[in-house]
Design an enzyme around this catalytic site. Sequence first.
Site, PDB file in Angstrom:
ATOM      1  N   VAL A 119      12.278 -10.711 -40.083  1.00 32.40           N
ATOM      2  CA  VAL A 119      13.186 -11.520 -40.838  1.00 32.40           C
ATOM      3  C   VAL A 119      14.766 -10.887 -39.080  1.00 32.40           C
ATOM      4  O   VAL A 119      15.154 -10.374 -39.612  1.00 32.40           O
ATOM      5  CB  VAL A 119      14.119 -12.405 -41.590  1.00 32.40           C
ATOM      6  CG1 VAL A 119      14.482 -13.082 -41.717  1.00 32.40           C
ATOM      7  CG2 VAL A 119      12.546 -12.736 -42.723  1.00 32.40           C
ATOM      8  N   HIS A 120      14.795 -11.766 -38.683  1.00 30.39           N
ATOM      9  CA  HIS A 120      16.298 -11.521 -37.748  1.00 30.39           C
ATOM     10  C   HIS A 120      17.320 -12.431 -37.193  1.00 30.39           C
ATOM     11  O   HIS A 120      18.080 -11.930 -37.147  1.00 30.39           O
ATOM     12  CB  HIS A 120      15.029 -10.652 -36.550  1.00 30.39           C
ATOM     13  CG  HIS A 120      15.106 -10.979 -35.433  1.00 30.39           C
ATOM     14  ND1 HIS A 120      13.949 -11.560 -35.100  1.00 30.39           N
ATOM     15  CD2 HIS A 120      15.954 -11.565 -34.441  1.00 30.39           C
ATOM     16  CE1 HIS A 120      14.014 -11.942 -34.186  1.00 30.39           C
ATOM     17  NE2 HIS A 120      14.573 -11.848 -33.885  1.00 30.39           N
TER      18      HIS A 120
END
Length: 374
Positions: free
Chosen positions: A206-207
Amino acid sequence: MSLPPRSIAIVLGTRPELVKLTDLVRLLGPAAHLVHTGQHYDEELSGRFLTELGLPEPTFLTGIGGRPRAVQISAALAQLDTLFTTEPPLAVVVQGDTNAALAGALAANARNIPLLHVEAGLRSHDRNMPEEHNRVLIDRIADVLCAATGDNRANLLAEGIADERIAVTGNTVVEAVRNQLPDGPERAALLARHGLSPDGYVLATVHRPENTDSPEALRAILGELGALAADTPVVLPLHPRTRARIASAGLAELLAPLLVTAPLGYAEFLALAAHAALLVSDSGGIQEECTVLGRPLVVVRRSTERPEAMADFADLVEPGAEIGRVARRRLAEGPAGLARLAALPSPFGDGSASERIVALLAAVTAPRQLAAAA
């Protein structure tokens, strides 16, 4: 006619660009002049990627990483203009849709230097994505547009871009994955080191700001991953920015059910991805990599510019309960589902994109070389 040393400026600023341009840089050899804007730069991540990928030391720009988008683009543009004035290249290459790519494209255009855009023609049709604006602008001014797929070419033609400026090359990610994926024994050792069994875990990342800058979205994603972890181990390599957002939103307790690791090098990430029962990510690159590895993917985003992956390999969902529903459906397909995907060709090409791009660079720079020799 061979290309002179440092005659092709390759402007990049993020880790995915390093990965996707590695084979092109190797094929160009001494002709490649790597220019790193520092959009993503730190020793833990970008420094390690440069070393691991065996890339030459870049020319680094300064004062760009961590700044607002407009400042990143303008600061990089000013420094690139100076660089291209003192050391004018025969051509400039940019890849994808980053602020670094847009700055490189504008600098080339301002100095009338031929511009080649790798991964041209991607469209999400989502104007909330800064990357969508970047890629559309780069495509308008590029001299050679390297479309990864026929669909990308169709997007460009629909926007009125001349057919003779477009070449369908495939995506350089295919050769990147094939060349960087560790061999079987090394992959087995990596899995053992992490305490994992082949096809027995979920690998998640997740970024993207749309997920990390929203406490609600971040809570929903981590909550769904935690629920999956009750049945299947979930590995989460945690980007420093995501870790900071989790802390500031007071969500650290949601990491407890997950196998959290530090950021992984590219080869190690590919090794874990190659044996994951399922991938869950908001990354653009993983949407391509999963098709080469033959693994299913849940894409946690509002929109995607890579619809080719959605036909068989991936599902697009927004943060929330749909993550868990789609993930469990994919996991329930078991070995038969994995075998089906493994038998499918990647829609992103045959692994020869970098070779085709080198040939295009030779053609576009030939007039300048002949003029210089006259």
